[in-house]
Motif scaffolding. Structure first.
Motif, PDB file in Angstrom:
ATOM      1  N   ILE A  55       8.206  -3.457  -1.052  1.00 56.58           N
ATOM      2  CA  ILE A  55       6.697  -4.114  -1.761  1.00 56.58           C
ATOM      3  C   ILE A  55       5.628  -3.729  -0.670  1.00 56.58           C
ATOM      4  N   SER A  56       5.813  -3.964   0.465  1.00 53.28           N
ATOM      5  CA  SER A  56       4.665  -3.321   1.485  1.00 53.28           C
ATOM      6  C   SER A  56       4.433  -1.877   1.533  1.00 53.28           C
ATOM      7  N   PHE A  57       5.214  -1.153   1.430  1.00 51.90           N
ATOM      8  CA  PHE A  57       5.328   0.514   1.472  1.00 51.90           C
ATOM      9  C   PHE A  57       4.767   0.796   0.147  1.00 51.90           C
ATOM     10  N   SER A  58       5.031   0.188  -0.799  1.00 51.63           N
ATOM     11  CA  SER A  58       4.741   0.657  -2.103  1.00 51.63           C
ATOM     12  C   SER A  58       3.266   0.599  -2.617  1.00 51.63           C
ATOM     13  N   VAL A  59       2.922  -0.799  -1.962  1.00 52.70           N
ATOM     14  CA  VAL A  59       1.153  -1.186  -2.217  1.00 52.70           C
ATOM     15  C   VAL A  59       0.492  -0.010  -1.293  1.00 52.70           C
ATOM     16  N   GLY A  60       1.029   0.303  -0.051  1.00 53.62           N
ATOM     17  CA  GLY A  60       0.324   1.286   0.870  1.00 53.62           C
ATOM     18  C   GLY A  60       0.396   2.575   0.256  1.00 53.62           C
ATOM     19  N   VAL A 213       2.085  11.067   3.719  1.00 50.55           N
ATOM     20  CA  VAL A 213       3.462  11.694   4.088  1.00 50.55           C
ATOM     21  C   VAL A 213       4.348  10.797   4.649  1.00 50.55           C
ATOM     22  N   ASN A 214       3.784   9.908   5.508  1.00 51.40           N
ATOM     23  CA  ASN A 214       4.625   8.915   6.091  1.00 51.40           C
ATOM     24  C   ASN A 214       5.023   7.816   5.186  1.00 51.40           C
ATOM     25  N   PHE A 215       4.377   7.394   4.294  1.00 52.90           N
ATOM     26  CA  PHE A 215       4.355   6.409   3.384  1.00 52.90           C
ATOM     27  C   PHE A 215       5.334   6.539   2.291  1.00 52.90           C
ATOM     28  N   ALA A 216       5.217   7.913   1.980  1.00 55.48           N
ATOM     29  CA  ALA A 216       6.013   8.550   0.791  1.00 55.48           C
ATOM     30  C   ALA A 216       7.434   8.618   1.176  1.00 55.48           C
ATOM     31  N   PRO A 241       5.479 -14.225  -4.625  1.00 50.80           N
ATOM     32  CA  PRO A 241       4.427 -15.008  -4.311  1.00 50.80           C
ATOM     33  C   PRO A 241       3.331 -15.025  -4.921  1.00 50.80           C
ATOM     34  N   THR A 242       2.324 -16.032  -5.058  1.00 46.88           N
ATOM     35  CA  THR A 242       1.351 -15.615  -5.890  1.00 46.88           C
ATOM     36  C   THR A 242      -0.165 -15.519  -4.679  1.00 46.88           C
ATOM     37  N   GLU A 243       0.425 -15.664  -3.462  1.00 48.45           N
ATOM     38  CA  GLU A 243      -0.765 -15.759  -2.481  1.00 48.45           C
ATOM     39  C   GLU A 243      -1.124 -14.072  -2.071  1.00 48.45           C
ATOM     40  N   PRO A 244      -2.336 -13.757  -2.461  1.00 48.55           N
ATOM     41  CA  PRO A 244      -2.695 -12.231  -2.236  1.00 48.55           C
ATOM     42  C   PRO A 244      -2.640 -11.953  -0.880  1.00 48.55           C
ATOM     43  N   TRP A 245      -2.741 -12.587   0.121  1.00 47.31           N
ATOM     44  CA  TRP A 245      -2.663 -11.970   1.403  1.00 47.31           C
ATOM     45  C   TRP A 245      -1.214 -11.757   1.810  1.00 47.31           C
ATOM     46  N   LEU A 246      -0.059 -12.066   1.042  1.00 43.63           N
ATOM     47  CA  LEU A 246       1.209 -11.567   1.482  1.00 43.63           C
ATOM     48  C   LEU A 246       1.480 -10.412   1.062  1.00 43.63           C
ATOM     49  N   TYR A 247       0.467  -9.565   0.401  1.00 47.29           N
ATOM     50  CA  TYR A 247       0.703  -8.260  -0.185  1.00 47.29           C
ATOM     51  C   TYR A 247      -0.286  -7.204   0.788  1.00 47.29           C
ATOM     52  N   LEU A 248      -0.747  -7.741   1.656  1.00 48.02           N
ATOM     53  CA  LEU A 248      -1.707  -6.965   2.575  1.00 48.02           C
ATOM     54  C   LEU A 248      -0.802  -6.128   3.817  1.00 48.02           C
ATOM     55  N   GLY A 249       0.317  -6.248   3.788  1.00 53.08           N
ATOM     56  CA  GLY A 249       1.265  -5.402   4.864  1.00 53.08           C
ATOM     57  C   GLY A 249       0.971  -3.950   4.713  1.00 53.08           C
ATOM     58  N   GLY A 250       0.979  -3.568   3.402  1.00 52.36           N
ATOM     59  CA  GLY A 250       0.846  -2.079   3.228  1.00 52.36           C
ATOM     60  C   GLY A 250      -0.536  -1.502   3.830  1.00 52.36           C
ATOM     61  N   PRO A 251      -1.634  -2.376   3.415  1.00 50.28           N
ATOM     62  CA  PRO A 251      -3.027  -1.645   3.871  1.00 50.28           C
ATOM     63  C   PRO A 251      -3.138  -1.734   5.445  1.00 50.28           C
ATOM     64  N   ILE A 252      -2.428  -2.978   5.974  1.00 46.19           N
ATOM     65  CA  ILE A 252      -2.433  -2.948   7.526  1.00 46.19           C
ATOM     66  C   ILE A 252      -1.646  -1.694   8.002  1.00 46.19           C
ATOM     67  N   GLY A 253      -0.657  -1.390   7.420  1.00 41.38           N
ATOM     68  CA  GLY A 253       0.236  -0.168   7.872  1.00 41.38           C
ATOM     69  C   GLY A 253      -0.487   0.932   7.719  1.00 41.38           C
ATOM     70  N   ILE A 254      -1.062   1.321   6.557  1.00 41.97           N
ATOM     71  CA  ILE A 254      -2.146   2.521   6.530  1.00 41.97           C
ATOM     72  C   ILE A 254      -3.254   2.371   7.692  1.00 41.97           C
ATOM     73  N   LEU A 255      -3.694   1.318   8.086  1.00 39.82           N
ATOM     74  CA  LEU A 255      -4.566   1.255   9.185  1.00 39.82           C
ATOM     75  C   LEU A 255      -3.956   1.768  10.476  1.00 39.82           C
ATOM     76  N   PHE A 256      -2.744   1.191  10.646  1.00 40.65           N
ATOM     77  CA  PHE A 256      -2.076   1.248  11.951  1.00 40.65           C
ATOM     78  C   PHE A 256      -1.686   2.967  12.106  1.00 40.65           C
ATOM     79  N   ILE A 257      -1.027   3.371  10.950  1.00 37.17           N
ATOM     80  CA  ILE A 257      -0.405   4.618  11.068  1.00 37.17           C
ATOM     81  C   ILE A 257      -1.710   5.924  11.092  1.00 37.17           C
ATOM     82  N   ALA A 258      -2.606   5.553  10.238  1.00 37.23           N
ATOM     83  CA  ALA A 258      -3.833   6.574  10.397  1.00 37.23           C
ATOM     84  C   ALA A 258      -4.449   6.353  11.823  1.00 37.23           C
ATOM     85  N   ILE A 259      -4.584   5.327  12.221  1.00 37.76           N
ATOM     86  CA  ILE A 259      -5.319   5.457  13.860  1.00 37.76           C
ATOM     87  C   ILE A 259      -4.352   5.988  14.825  1.00 37.76           C
TER      88      ILE A 259
END
Length: 321
Positions: A55-60, A213-216, A241-259
């Motif tokens: 789920i984390s990778f797919s969202v990202g 490429v990393n996420f794919a 889960p219904t809490e939106p914050w539990l799906y933010l792992g992918g966007p955070i991963g984007i930030l880390f990999i890009a930096i």
């Protein structure tokens, strides 16, 4: 006088650039600690760490596809990436950094709920510090070969007792101690991931392309792992889960990999790893103290292990003038 001023400016500018890069890396490292808590909690809710990683990778991946294909600039850089693969300036194996990222995120879902963010992070740090030396020496990153100094070697060696101290709070939990080996292995792959992602960024001229490429690659690896897991153990028994914050792992991963992909050419793999490590350790301890989750909060041995890890970072970062 003008010659002296020019030389001074030439010396100051790269130093300021490196300092800024290190500061950004520290921030991205603290974000990884937050990602570990999010993906760990998602894994607990789903009762399946691999499903949480998918789920984390797919969202990202969805966000990156929209970003890369949604603009002419993004599509142009994708074309440059394909050309680099065709002419051999970029090798296919240099595009596989996402597999290490997938293993890392899967470990977050599998182990953080049991170990806590602090112990997980210290174990990752130990692997990352050791592998950074090897990756820099081999010249895998875009910055080329960097020699292994005595201080770098000493800093990496200090992370080993740090891991033993961090897990010292739970001597009667042999399963938990064995579980710490998984993030240790994940840390070994992080340095290589940062190095080859830097190569993709250099070849394509785009941080977004390198991150895509990393996420794919990572998403494909996780889907295969999930298919095998589901065939053996069955589908996850938890519910989404219904809490939106539990799906933010992918966007955070984007930030880390890009930096990381953008900064590795300025810092080298080891210094980039050390800066992100500092952010991870501090962020992990703060999170575990403020919101320990299902795992118990960090005890004195875990805190001492975190301090020793930061000391190892400072030792390894020292350079002779």
């Amino acid at each position: 006088m003008s010659l002296i001023d020019t030389r001074t400016t030439a010396k100051i500018t790269p130093t300021a650039r490196r300092a800024g890069a290190v500061g950004l890396a520290v921030v991205s490292g603290s974000a990884v600690a937050v990602q570990s808590r999010i993906n760990g909690e998602l894994g607990v809710r789903l009762h399946d760490g691999i499903a949480a990683a998918v789920i984390s990778f797919s969202v990202g991946l969805v966000a990156l596809v929209a970003l890369a294909f949604g603009s002419p600039t993004g599509r142009r850089h994708l074309g440059v990436f394909r050309s680099a693969l065709r002419d051999g300036s970029l090798r296919p194996w240099q595009c596989l950094g996402g597999a290490c990222g997938a293993f890392m995120v899967a470990n977050q879902g599998l182990t953080v709920g049991r170990l806590g963010v602090a112990i997980f992070t210290v174990a990752v740090v130990a692997g990352q510090s050791a592998s950074s030396l090897v990756v820099d020496r081999a010249g895998i990153g875009p910055g080329g070969r960097q020699r292994v100094t005595a201080t770098r070697l000493a800093g990496a060696a200090l992370t080993v007792p740090a891991v033993f101290l961090a897990v010292g709070d739970r001597p009667n939990d042999p399963a938990g101690l064995a579980l710490a080996l998984l993030p240790l292995l994940a840390g070994l792959g992080l340095a290589w991931q940062q190095a080859v992602n830097g190569r993709v960024r250099a070849a394509s001229g785009s941080v977004v392309t390198a991150t895509l490429v990393n996420f794919a690659v990572g998403t494909v690896a996780l889907l295969v792992a999930f298919a095998v897991s589901a065939s053996v153990r069955g589908w996850p028994t938890g519910s989404l889960p219904t809490e939106p914050w539990l799906y933010l792992g992918g966007p955070i991963g984007i930030l880390f990999i890009a930096i990381a992909a953008a900064l590795v050419r300025f810092t080298g793999v080891l210094l980039l790893g050390l800066a992100t490590i500092a952010g991870q350790v501090v962020g992990a301890v703060v999170i575990d103290v403020a919101a320990p989750g299902d795992a118990s909060g960090p005890g004195p041995f875990t805190l001492l292990g975190a301090v020793l890890t930061l000391a190892a970072v400072l030792v390894a970062a020292r350079q002779k003038r």
